[in-house]
Write a protein that holds these residues in place. Structure first.
Motif, PDB file in Angstrom:
ATOM      1  N   LEU A  24      72.856  22.884  30.504  1.00  0.00           N
ATOM      2  CA  LEU A  24      73.437  22.970  29.288  1.00  0.00           C
ATOM      3  C   LEU A  24      73.447  24.326  28.720  1.00  0.00           C
ATOM      4  CD1 LEU A  24      75.045  22.006  27.268  1.00  0.00           C
ATOM      5  CD2 LEU A  24      73.230  20.796  26.216  1.00  0.00           C
ATOM      6  N   ARG A  49      80.840  28.308  22.376  1.00  0.00           N
ATOM      7  CA  ARG A  49      80.516  27.115  22.377  1.00  0.00           C
ATOM      8  C   ARG A  49      80.202  26.770  20.893  1.00  0.00           C
ATOM      9  NH1 ARG A  49      78.388  24.697  28.304  1.00  0.00           N
ATOM     10  NH2 ARG A  49      80.378  24.821  28.983  1.00  0.00           N
ATOM     11  N   THR A  93      70.993  50.234  25.545  1.00  0.00           N
ATOM     12  CA  THR A  93      71.452  49.150  26.567  1.00  0.00           C
ATOM     13  C   THR A  93      72.881  48.890  26.297  1.00  0.00           C
ATOM     14  OG1 THR A  93      70.651  47.121  25.603  1.00  0.00           O
ATOM     15  CG2 THR A  93      69.410  48.208  27.020  1.00  0.00           C
ATOM     16  N   VAL A  94      73.653  48.426  27.239  1.00  0.00           N
ATOM     17  CA  VAL A  94      75.046  48.358  26.972  1.00  0.00           C
ATOM     18  C   VAL A  94      75.540  46.855  27.664  1.00  0.00           C
ATOM     19  CG1 VAL A  94      77.429  49.220  27.599  1.00  0.00           C
ATOM     20  CG2 VAL A  94      75.572  50.499  26.929  1.00  0.00           C
ATOM     21  N   HIS A  95      76.268  46.187  27.090  1.00  0.00           N
ATOM     22  CA  HIS A  95      76.700  44.983  27.484  1.00  0.00           C
ATOM     23  C   HIS A  95      75.671  44.142  28.253  1.00  0.00           C
ATOM     24  CE1 HIS A  95      80.938  46.967  27.515  1.00  0.00           C
ATOM     25  NE2 HIS A  95      80.637  46.214  26.395  1.00  0.00           N
ATOM     26  N   HIS A  96      74.649  44.102  27.481  1.00  0.00           N
ATOM     27  CA  HIS A  96      73.307  43.395  28.140  1.00  0.00           C
ATOM     28  C   HIS A  96      73.400  41.902  27.907  1.00  0.00           C
ATOM     29  CE1 HIS A  96      68.699  43.043  27.805  1.00  0.00           C
ATOM     30  NE2 HIS A  96      69.185  42.624  28.854  1.00  0.00           N
ATOM     31  N   ARG A  97      73.500  41.203  29.196  1.00  0.00           N
ATOM     32  CA  ARG A  97      73.450  39.824  28.982  1.00  0.00           C
ATOM     33  C   ARG A  97      71.884  39.126  28.812  1.00  0.00           C
ATOM     34  NH1 ARG A  97      77.577  38.215  33.678  1.00  0.00           N
ATOM     35  NH2 ARG A  97      79.304  39.029  32.806  1.00  0.00           N
ATOM     36  N   ILE A  98      72.014  38.500  27.981  1.00  0.00           N
ATOM     37  CA  ILE A  98      70.690  37.639  27.353  1.00  0.00           C
ATOM     38  C   ILE A  98      70.546  36.243  27.496  1.00  0.00           C
ATOM     39  CG2 ILE A  98      69.926  39.559  26.025  1.00  0.00           C
ATOM     40  CD1 ILE A  98      70.807  38.005  23.474  1.00  0.00           C
ATOM     41  N   ALA A  99      69.342  35.897  27.500  1.00  0.00           N
ATOM     42  CA  ALA A  99      69.347  34.191  27.782  1.00  0.00           C
ATOM     43  C   ALA A  99      67.876  33.791  27.272  1.00  0.00           C
ATOM     44  CB  ALA A  99      69.464  33.854  29.052  1.00  0.00           C
ATOM     45  N   HIS A 100      67.877  32.616  26.900  1.00  0.00           N
ATOM     46  CA  HIS A 100      66.251  31.936  26.408  1.00  0.00           C
ATOM     47  C   HIS A 100      66.647  30.591  26.971  1.00  0.00           C
ATOM     48  CE1 HIS A 100      62.826  31.332  24.493  1.00  0.00           C
ATOM     49  NE2 HIS A 100      63.179  30.366  23.917  1.00  0.00           N
ATOM     50  N   VAL A 101      65.544  30.083  27.448  1.00  0.00           N
ATOM     51  CA  VAL A 101      65.579  28.591  27.882  1.00  0.00           C
ATOM     52  C   VAL A 101      64.364  27.894  27.209  1.00  0.00           C
ATOM     53  CG1 VAL A 101      65.030  27.118  30.039  1.00  0.00           C
ATOM     54  CG2 VAL A 101      65.931  29.471  30.112  1.00  0.00           C
ATOM     55  N   GLN A 129      70.271  26.420  28.194  1.00  0.00           N
ATOM     56  CA  GLN A 129      70.119  27.833  28.331  1.00  0.00           C
ATOM     57  C   GLN A 129      70.932  28.261  27.046  1.00  0.00           C
ATOM     58  OE1 GLN A 129      71.898  29.709  31.644  1.00  0.00           O
ATOM     59  NE2 GLN A 129      69.768  30.768  31.958  1.00  0.00           N
ATOM     60  N   GLN A 164      62.648  35.599  22.925  1.00  0.00           N
ATOM     61  CA  GLN A 164      62.168  36.107  24.110  1.00  0.00           C
ATOM     62  C   GLN A 164      60.757  36.598  23.856  1.00  0.00           C
ATOM     63  OE1 GLN A 164      65.087  38.739  25.370  1.00  0.00           O
ATOM     64  NE2 GLN A 164      66.368  37.129  26.412  1.00  0.00           N
ATOM     65  N   ARG A 177      55.687  35.001  24.466  1.00  0.00           N
ATOM     66  CA  ARG A 177      55.209  34.589  25.811  1.00  0.00           C
ATOM     67  C   ARG A 177      54.471  33.521  26.203  1.00  0.00           C
ATOM     68  NH1 ARG A 177      59.046  38.168  27.453  1.00  0.00           N
ATOM     69  NH2 ARG A 177      58.329  40.418  27.072  1.00  0.00           N
ATOM     70  N   THR A 232      70.803  49.849  31.411  1.00  0.00           N
ATOM     71  CA  THR A 232      70.470  48.543  31.003  1.00  0.00           C
ATOM     72  C   THR A 232      69.302  48.036  31.888  1.00  0.00           C
ATOM     73  OG1 THR A 232      72.737  48.400  29.898  1.00  0.00           O
ATOM     74  CG2 THR A 232      71.355  46.182  30.161  1.00  0.00           C
ATOM     75  N   PRO A 234      67.994  38.350  32.210  1.00  0.00           N
ATOM     76  CA  PRO A 234      68.453  37.907  31.139  1.00  0.00           C
ATOM     77  C   PRO A 234      67.467  37.306  30.217  1.00  0.00           C
ATOM     78  CG  PRO A 234      69.654  37.141  33.069  1.00  0.00           C
ATOM     79  CD  PRO A 234      68.425  37.712  33.455  1.00  0.00           C
ATOM     80  N   THR A 235      66.431  36.801  30.597  1.00  0.00           N
ATOM     81  CA  THR A 235      65.814  35.745  29.709  1.00  0.00           C
ATOM     82  C   THR A 235      64.465  36.862  29.265  1.00  0.00           C
ATOM     83  OG1 THR A 235      64.020  35.155  31.282  1.00  0.00           O
ATOM     84  CG2 THR A 235      66.022  33.691  30.578  1.00  0.00           C
TER      85      THR A 235
END
Lengths: 373, 331
Positions: A73, A79, A184-192, A198, A246, A249, B150, B242-243
């Motif tokens: 999800l 969203r 950094t440029v247009h950096h895709r980030i995520a966290h679960v 996600q 993030q 750890r 990046t 990404p993470t």
């Protein structure tokens, strides 16, 4: 003198109320806002709150025909925003993304900022337009945008180039030289936070930020072609929440000697010709976490409704103007539908009044032999 | 096959067992290849199974048997190569931005201005692409540099490297490989980084996700690494970009997985037949929007058309899982 992003990165101390932060950290009993500088204990508590809340919400989720078959999800910035405005707007994701004039301007300015972050001396070659100067990279990264711009009429195209050049032209001053600050440029980030969920985002520009003379955090910057507004703060808080969490750890047992990195938000608001720093407090991060839980609840409810063959609840209003599924919704206000239908109607040909004379037109602009009627 | 990881174990024998296992599992695909040793055959007569093929076959084996599309350099396909090559300049420049800039300048100059007349090391597809202003004008080059920067900055952050000069002894873009004896079948692997640890190197993969297909690729690469090094790594690290997280893979679980992945990919790649519109052998199919988007066989694929007829559950917000399409036998 306008503040540049590079100047902010070099020293963000003036924008942080460090005295207040220190005072609050020694007196937890006051009800004043949370300190700007998060502590590990704060982050762990925030992470725990989010994990428990999400785990509770997704516990009953259909595991799918096979174990592991369910896609995660995804809680995106979009969203979170749309689910809060109107649950049904989320379903518009399956409709093609429409580009309009303003969106196109925003994408080109964003691309220009991305290039300038690494190459501050970049200018379109030979004094050409910014769009022309970025065309080759836009063709690869945003082909629909190039198609849209190429399809504009001569007048709209001239307006487009004019607006883009005006806005992009101020970017070099607003950004400064970011290269020493690890950009950094247009950096895709995520966290679960929990399996199956996600949280994602894409940061336009980020770089190291110095506080009190040493590098102590990251600066997250959003490039906006319009003016600064509170919604941008929400977006920055969404990114800051991901970036902050993030840092926790899973294998980390002992308290690290260094405090967590300070995350500072920043809007490069081209409509204001200004860099607007946003100090992201723990309170903002907590609000962002609560919003994620609400969004998750909303998305799961929509999913259940759709599975049962029902219609998701709608919340009609002015925002229907920007909804991609407005034509199939049926609940949009009449006024909005009338506007949309009007804008889709072919324009009437202009009719000139042959007797009109405002007396201000110079003779040299008059075109002899043209019958305006 | 399990890995004896502890000291005093039979590590030296592991690579032999791996070699035998690969030779056994790849017998049938190898029979579809030319006879002779890879080194003796014309390069056009050697079938190469890359880690890219392994990833493709893990997603859909039939797709891996379709003719691969021609590689086209672009912003998306060059930035990783630039980032990896920039690793070698990190120590000297002490800056990610400068290392990337240096790599790109060097790649361009090598192709167009070999001032000393000696062949420059970077003359290859990357130099040709970056050095051609019609293909890669300045905005494209800066976008490539931005992506590479990046990638590198995040990788160093995740690995806990504050100062780029701390990268002494790092190896990068390592290409482990294995040749099937007596047949024109080659397995070509790739390991992004290797960190120096006393007595050994730790392989590191920099990945965008932990998708099973990507982990199959990592397992395949570790098998080849182990054969080439003649001993297994003590640990295998994954940087998930990404993470911004660092994962340790269980080394002893990678070998069986890697051999399976190699066999699956080799079956598909050796079945490639010019002009065919169906695989010549029985291969599994797993259609999805992502997998089928650039598949040469999508138009005539029965599994894909069945997938397209599935309920609209896949639309909407994609929370509801779509049932897997049954995999019809092909061929």
């Amino acid at each position: 003198m306008t503040l540049s992003l590079a100047e902010l990165a070099a020293d963000a101390t003036p924008y942080l109320d460090l005295d207040q932060s220190a005072e609050q950290s020694t007196d937890q009993s006051t009800e004043s806002p949370a300190p700007a500088q998060p502590r590990w204990a704060d982050l762990r508590e925030l992470s725990r709150y989010l994990r428990l809340g999400l785990a509770d919400l997704v516990a009953d989720r259909d595991p799918g025909p096979e174990p592991g078959a369910v896609a995660p999800l995804r809680l995106t910035k979009g969203r979170v925003r749309t689910a809060a405005i109107c649950p049904a707007q989320v379903l518009a994701e399956v409709n093609p993304f429409g580009i309009n004039f303003n969106i196109a301007v925003g994408i080109v300015c964003d691309a220009a900022a991305g290039v300038l972050a690494l190459h501050p001396g970049f200018r379109p070659a030979g004094g050409t337009r910014w769009f022309a100067g970025l065309r080759a990279s836009l063709e690869q990264e945003h082909p629909h945008l190039v198609e849209f711009v190429d399809g504009l009429g001569a007048g709209d195209r001239a307006d487009f180039d004019h607006v883009v050049d005006d806005l992009s032209g101020v970017l070099p001053d607003l950004l400064g030289d970011l290269r020493p600050h690890r950009p950094t440029v247009h950096h895709r980030i995520a966290h679960v936070p929990v399996p199956g969920v996600q949280i994602t985002g894409e940061i336009d520009i980020s770089c190291d930020v110095s506080i009190g003379g040493s590098v102590r955090g990251r600066l997250l910057a959003e490039v906006k072609s319009g003016r600064f507004n509170p919604r941008i703060t929400d977006e920055l808080a969404h990114y800051a929440l991901i970036t902050t969490l993030q840092q926790l750890r899973s294998e980390q047992v002992d308290e690290p000697s260094e405090p967590p990195r300070q995350i500072i938000g920043c809007s490069i608001s081209l409509g204001d010709l200004a860099v607007v720093p946003v100090v992201l407090t723990m309170e903002m991060l907590e609000t962002s976490a609560r919003r994620l839980l609400d969004t998750t609840k909303g998305l799961l409810a929509i999913d259940e409704t759709m599975k049962a063959g029902g219609r998701p609840p709608t919340n009609p209003g002015d925002h229907c103007r920007w909804c991609r599924r407005v034509s199939e919704c049926g609940d949009a206000p009449d006024l909005v539908m009338a506007e949309i239908n009007e804008s889709l109607r072919p324009l009437e040909p202009l009719r000139f009044d042959p007797d009109f004379d405002d007396g201000a037109v110079d003779d040299e602009f008059a075109e002899p032999g043209v019958d305006a009627s | 096959m399990s890995s004896p990881a502890g000291p005093g174990s039979d590590e030296p024998r592991l690579y032999r067992r791996l070699t035998m296992e690969l030779a056994d599992r790849l017998t049938e695909p190898a029979l579809r290849c030319e006879e002779g040793e890879v080194r003796d055959l014309d390069r056009n007569h050697v079938v190469r199974v890359s880690d890219y093929d392994v990833g493709t076959a893990a997603r859909c084996q039939a797709k891996a048997a379709a003719a691969p599309s021609e590689f086209e350099p672009s912003i998306f396909t060059t930035s990783r190569a630039v980032a990896l090559r920039s690793m070698r300049w990190l120590r000297r420049t002490g800056s990610v931005v400068e290392a990337v800039g240096h790599t790109m300048r060097r790649a361009r100059q090598a192709d167009h201005d070999p001032s000393d007349g000696a062949p420059a090391p970077d003359i290859d597809w990357l130099g040709e692409y970056l050095g051609d202003p019609a293909l890669a004008p300045i905005d494209v080059r800066v976008r490539i540099a931005a992506r590479a920067t990046t990638w590198l900055t995040t990788t160093l952050d995740v690995l806990g490297v504050d100062d780029p000069k701390q990268t002494q002894g790092w190896r990068f873009d390592i290409r482990p490989r294995w040749r099937y004896p007596g047949r024109g079948l080659a397995l070509d692997g790739r390991v992004d980084l290797a960190l120096p640890i006393v007595g050994n190197h730790t392989p590191v993969f920099v990945l965008a996700s932990l998708h099973p297909a990507v982990l199959d690729q990592a397992a395949f690469n570790i098998c080849l690494w182990t054969i080439n090094q003649r001993k297994p790594p003590d640990e295998v690290l994954v940087v998930e970009l990404p993470t911004a997280s660092l994962h340790r893979l269980a080394v002893d679980e990678l070998f069986d997985r890697g051999v399976d992945a190699a066999a699956r990919a080799a079956e598909a790649v050796t079945a490639r037949t010019p002009g065919a519109d169906e695989p010549i052998v029985r291969l599994t199919r797993s259609p999805s929007d992502f997998t089928c988007s650039d598949c040469g066989w999508a138009a005539g694929c029965q599994a894909k058309s069945e997938f397209d007829r599935q309920p609209v559950h896949r639309g909407g917000i994609q929370l509801t899982p779509s049932p897997r399409t049954a995999v019809p036998p092909s061929g």
